[in-house]
Design a protein around this motif. Structure first.
Motif, PDB file in Angstrom:
ATOM      1  N   MET A  92       0.824  -1.202   0.000  1.00  0.00           N
ATOM      2  CA  MET A  92       0.000   0.000   0.000  1.00  0.00           C
ATOM      3  C   MET A  92       0.863   1.258   0.000  1.00  0.00           C
ATOM      4  O   MET A  92       0.638   2.209  -0.765  1.00  0.00           O
ATOM      5  N   GLN A  93       1.895   1.267   0.838  1.00  0.00           N
ATOM      6  CA  GLN A  93       2.759   2.448   0.974  1.00  0.00           C
ATOM      7  C   GLN A  93       3.496   2.773  -0.322  1.00  0.00           C
ATOM      8  O   GLN A  93       3.764   3.946  -0.613  1.00  0.00           O
ATOM      9  N   ALA A  94       3.814   1.746  -1.111  1.00  0.00           N
ATOM     10  CA  ALA A  94       4.558   1.965  -2.360  1.00  0.00           C
ATOM     11  C   ALA A  94       3.791   2.844  -3.331  1.00  0.00           C
ATOM     12  O   ALA A  94       4.388   3.489  -4.200  1.00  0.00           O
ATOM     13  N   LEU A  95       2.469   2.900  -3.207  1.00  0.00           N
ATOM     14  CA  LEU A  95       1.642   3.670  -4.134  1.00  0.00           C
ATOM     15  C   LEU A  95       1.451   5.123  -3.706  1.00  0.00           C
ATOM     16  O   LEU A  95       0.872   5.914  -4.442  1.00  0.00           O
ATOM     17  N   ILE A  96       1.951   5.472  -2.525  1.00  0.00           N
ATOM     18  CA  ILE A  96       1.755   6.831  -2.024  1.00  0.00           C
ATOM     19  C   ILE A  96       2.583   7.846  -2.817  1.00  0.00           C
ATOM     20  O   ILE A  96       2.336   9.053  -2.750  1.00  0.00           O
ATOM     21  N   PHE A  97       3.532   7.368  -3.610  1.00  0.00           N
ATOM     22  CA  PHE A  97       4.315   8.312  -4.414  1.00  0.00           C
ATOM     23  C   PHE A  97       3.423   9.047  -5.420  1.00  0.00           C
ATOM     24  O   PHE A  97       3.761  10.152  -5.867  1.00  0.00           O
ATOM     25  N   ILE A  98       2.270   8.471  -5.760  1.00  0.00           N
ATOM     26  CA  ILE A  98       1.389   9.118  -6.746  1.00  0.00           C
ATOM     27  C   ILE A  98       0.839  10.440  -6.204  1.00  0.00           C
ATOM     28  O   ILE A  98       1.025  11.493  -6.839  1.00  0.00           O
ATOM     29  N   PRO A  99       0.168  10.453  -5.035  1.00  0.00           N
ATOM     30  CA  PRO A  99      -0.277  11.757  -4.514  1.00  0.00           C
ATOM     31  C   PRO A  99       0.878  12.651  -4.080  1.00  0.00           C
ATOM     32  O   PRO A  99       0.752  13.880  -4.093  1.00  0.00           O
ATOM     33  N   THR A 100       2.017  12.041  -3.699  1.00  0.00           N
ATOM     34  CA  THR A 100       3.185  12.844  -3.325  1.00  0.00           C
ATOM     35  C   THR A 100       3.665  13.669  -4.508  1.00  0.00           C
ATOM     36  O   THR A 100       3.903  14.885  -4.399  1.00  0.00           O
ATOM     37  N   VAL A 101       3.799  13.014  -5.656  1.00  0.00           N
ATOM     38  CA  VAL A 101       4.239  13.693  -6.878  1.00  0.00           C
ATOM     39  C   VAL A 101       3.227  14.761  -7.281  1.00  0.00           C
ATOM     40  O   VAL A 101       3.593  15.898  -7.611  1.00  0.00           O
ATOM     41  N   PHE A 102       1.954  14.409  -7.242  1.00  0.00           N
ATOM     42  CA  PHE A 102       0.920  15.351  -7.677  1.00  0.00           C
ATOM     43  C   PHE A 102       0.861  16.574  -6.758  1.00  0.00           C
ATOM     44  O   PHE A 102       0.788  17.710  -7.233  1.00  0.00           O
ATOM     45  N   SER A 103       0.899  16.353  -5.452  1.00  0.00           N
ATOM     46  CA  SER A 103       0.823  17.480  -4.514  1.00  0.00           C
ATOM     47  C   SER A 103       2.063  18.358  -4.602  1.00  0.00           C
ATOM     48  O   SER A 103       1.986  19.580  -4.411  1.00  0.00           O
ATOM     49  N   THR A 104       3.221  17.753  -4.902  1.00  0.00           N
ATOM     50  CA  THR A 104       4.448  18.535  -5.117  1.00  0.00           C
ATOM     51  C   THR A 104       4.280  19.484  -6.295  1.00  0.00           C
ATOM     52  O   THR A 104       4.667  20.660  -6.230  1.00  0.00           O
ATOM     53  N   ALA A 105       3.685  18.975  -7.367  1.00  0.00           N
ATOM     54  CA  ALA A 105       3.509  19.793  -8.569  1.00  0.00           C
ATOM     55  C   ALA A 105       2.438  20.859  -8.397  1.00  0.00           C
ATOM     56  O   ALA A 105       2.516  21.941  -8.981  1.00  0.00           O
ATOM     57  N   VAL A 106       1.434  20.571  -7.561  1.00  0.00           N
ATOM     58  CA  VAL A 106       0.283  21.455  -7.486  1.00  0.00           C
ATOM     59  C   VAL A 106       0.419  22.548  -6.416  1.00  0.00           C
ATOM     60  O   VAL A 106      -0.265  23.577  -6.491  1.00  0.00           O
ATOM     61  N   LEU A 107       1.306  22.376  -5.429  1.00  0.00           N
ATOM     62  CA  LEU A 107       1.433  23.362  -4.352  1.00  0.00           C
ATOM     63  C   LEU A 107       1.706  24.773  -4.852  1.00  0.00           C
ATOM     64  O   LEU A 107       1.011  25.720  -4.440  1.00  0.00           O
ATOM     65  N   PRO A 108       2.705  25.010  -5.720  1.00  0.00           N
ATOM     66  CA  PRO A 108       2.937  26.398  -6.168  1.00  0.00           C
ATOM     67  C   PRO A 108       1.761  26.982  -6.937  1.00  0.00           C
ATOM     68  O   PRO A 108       1.504  28.188  -6.871  1.00  0.00           O
ATOM     69  N   ILE A 109       1.018  26.127  -7.644  1.00  0.00           N
ATOM     70  CA  ILE A 109      -0.155  26.601  -8.388  1.00  0.00           C
ATOM     71  C   ILE A 109      -1.250  27.042  -7.419  1.00  0.00           C
ATOM     72  O   ILE A 109      -1.834  28.123  -7.558  1.00  0.00           O
ATOM     73  N   PHE A 110      -1.516  26.209  -6.428  1.00  0.00           N
ATOM     74  CA  PHE A 110      -2.523  26.553  -5.422  1.00  0.00           C
ATOM     75  C   PHE A 110      -2.129  27.827  -4.675  1.00  0.00           C
ATOM     76  O   PHE A 110      -2.984  28.673  -4.381  1.00  0.00           O
ATOM     77  N   ALA A 111      -0.846  27.956  -4.337  1.00  0.00           N
ATOM     78  CA  ALA A 111      -0.374  29.124  -3.593  1.00  0.00           C
ATOM     79  C   ALA A 111      -0.604  30.409  -4.386  1.00  0.00           C
ATOM     80  O   ALA A 111      -1.021  31.437  -3.823  1.00  0.00           O
TER      81      ALA A 111
END
Length: 481
Positions: free
Chosen positions: A255-274
């Motif tokens: 299960m933990q191995a798949l957490i990289f998907i939201p990690t990558v997405f949230s990394t990319a989206v943070l500056p946009i949201f800010a």
């Protein structure tokens, strides 16, 4: 480049670098484990784990704060780079000193101490290099971060292979980590200097107070969330046997191995949201709702497919001796949709400057995880730990939703979850009834799922417009989008 194209570009390059890093890490870990043997490989593993734990003290939320503020106002780059760098340098020295003291106070042999010193140095160097990664993210130029991650993985792979084939010691293997870290740091420094200017350490103490005051809630939230997430494994070690821990960990790691998907997405989206929080709150609301929708579309079929195929997955990956892991995996995989949502909600909360609100939520979840794990592990062993993992992640989502709702950002949960869940159920029934081999079932499940989400009209006109922005004009004309 449009916001959508930028987001897809950044997500894609980060996803690619993660994939390459995972593949290379699998092979160099395999080679080093077989060459070093259990004792020396255990030393490397311990050094990596304990150094990573201490490295938490080198950031304290400063990276996220820097990304958010510089993304909103690029004129602040020099000020944040210089002061963030100064604070991080001091934190790195303090952290390394604490690590050295810890190793010398403990009853460790000389080899273990030297390996911890070396691996610890590499981890601290990587942590300091996070200053530059923060700017890459703030400027939405994640390709530089992706290249640095690939360089690190390639150097580790090549360096460890050289050590294996030339029969080097565990000390030499650990030195590979330092060499890779230094090369990556130099690359990041060069790219940062070329694009944003040379770093000049600054000591604006009034600004330091501002940074620490706004960053510490992010740090505390991360620490609470990490402990809460790992509490089940800790208490399993205390309350059950090694066999139960192994059975649970086998499912937890999948299960933990798949957490990289939201990690990558949230990394990319943070500056946009800010940026949207300053420029257009309506666009922020629109974007984070779409992000929740798309990540649910990804996570829901993964959980349903794993539920149906859990026996085939466990027998293929781990073998028949892990048969007791099957019911644990069937349950714990349902933490994944909640984790996907919590990453985006947490990023959204940070982007609207309400990070202090998450401390109470994560602390309550930590208490719930501790008490719940203690009770349910005693009652149901590994199954109990899986139950609390799922409930704890759902609780986190509900707390985060409440925070967003308080500040005017509603989460249409029914709209986000209903159709992906229905499509996932259709997919699950299909692969269950056909009962094919694992890989055929996965391919069939993907086809059935995507046909289902289109038939039940999961994607609206806005989603099609987003798709049109991604595709070349000739393709959209042929598809009549």
């Amino acid at each position: 480049m449009s916001t959508v194209r930028t987001l897809v570009k950044n997500t894609s390059v980060l996803f690619l670098s993660q994939l390459i890093s995972y593949v290379l890490a699998f092979f160099y870990t395999l080679y080093s484990a077989r060459y070093l043997g259990t004792t020396n490989f255990g030393i490397i593993s311990f050094a990596t784990a304990i150094s990573g734990l201490f490295a938490i003290g080198t950031d304290l939320g400063l990276s996220t704060l820097t990304i958010r503020e510089v993304a909103r106002d690029k004129s602040k780059t020099s000020k944040y780079l210089g002061n963030h760098g100064s604070i991080k340098l001091i934190l790195s020295i303090i952290t390394m000193t604490a690590l050295v003291i810890f190793v010398n106070v403990g009853t460790f042999d000389n080899t273990t101490r030297f390996v911890v010193y070396i691996i610890g140095s590499s981890v601290i160097i990587n942590a300091f290099g996070g200053i530059f990664s923060s700017l890459f993210r703030a400027y939405e130029q994640m390709e530089y971060q992706s290249i640095s991650e690939i360089i690190n993985a390639v150097l580790l792979f090549v360096g460890i292979l050289i050590c294996v084939f030339t029969k080097q010691s565990v000390i030499a293997v650990s030195l590979v980590y330092v060499i890779a870290s230094i090369v990556v740091l130099l690359y990041n420094f060069a790219m940062c200097t070329r694009n944003y200017g040379l770093i000049h350490f600054q000591f604006d103490f009034s600004f330091w107070k501002y940074l620490i005051r706004n960053a510490y809630p992010l740090a505390i939230t991360s620490i609470f969330a990490l402990i809460s997430f790992k509490m089940n494994t800790i208490l399993l070690n205390m309350l059950t046997t090694s066999a139960v821990v192994g059975e649970y960990t086998a499912a937890f790691n999948l299960m933990q191995a798949l957490i990289f998907i939201p990690t990558v997405f949230s990394t990319a989206v943070l500056p946009i949201f800010a940026k949207f929080y300053v420029d257009s709150k309506d666009m922020l609301s629109y974007s984070y709702k779409k992000s929740l929708k798309y990540l649910t579309i990804i996570s829901m079929p993964i959980s349903m497919g794993t539920l149906v195929l859990s026996e085939k997955i466990i027998l293929f990956i781990y073998g028949a001796e892990y048969v007791n892991t099957i019911p644990i995996l069937k349950l714990i995989i349902w933490a994944l949709p909640a984790i996907f949502l919590s990453y985006i909600l947490g990023t959204s909360i940070a982007s609207i400057n309400k990070q202090h609100e998450t401390i109470k939520a994560t602390f309550i979840c930590l208490l719930f995880s501790t008490i719940g794990n203690y009770v349910l592990i005693n009652l149901f062993s590994g199954i109990g730990a899986a139950m609390i993992t799922v409930l704890n992640e759902i609780s986190m989502v509900l707390f985060y939703m409440y925070i967003m709702h308080r500040y005017g950002y509603k989460v249409p949960l029914k709209e986000i979850l209903f159709k992906p869940f229905i499509a996932s159920v259709i997919m699950g029934i299909a692969i269950y009834l056909l009962n094919l081999d694992l890989f055929t079932s996965v391919i069939l499940g993907m086809v059935v799922y995507f046909i289902s989400i289109f038939l039940i009209k999961t994607f609206d006109d806005d989603d099609l417009n987003i798709l049109k922005q991604l595709l070349p004009k000739k393709i959209t004309e042929k598809l009549k989008l």
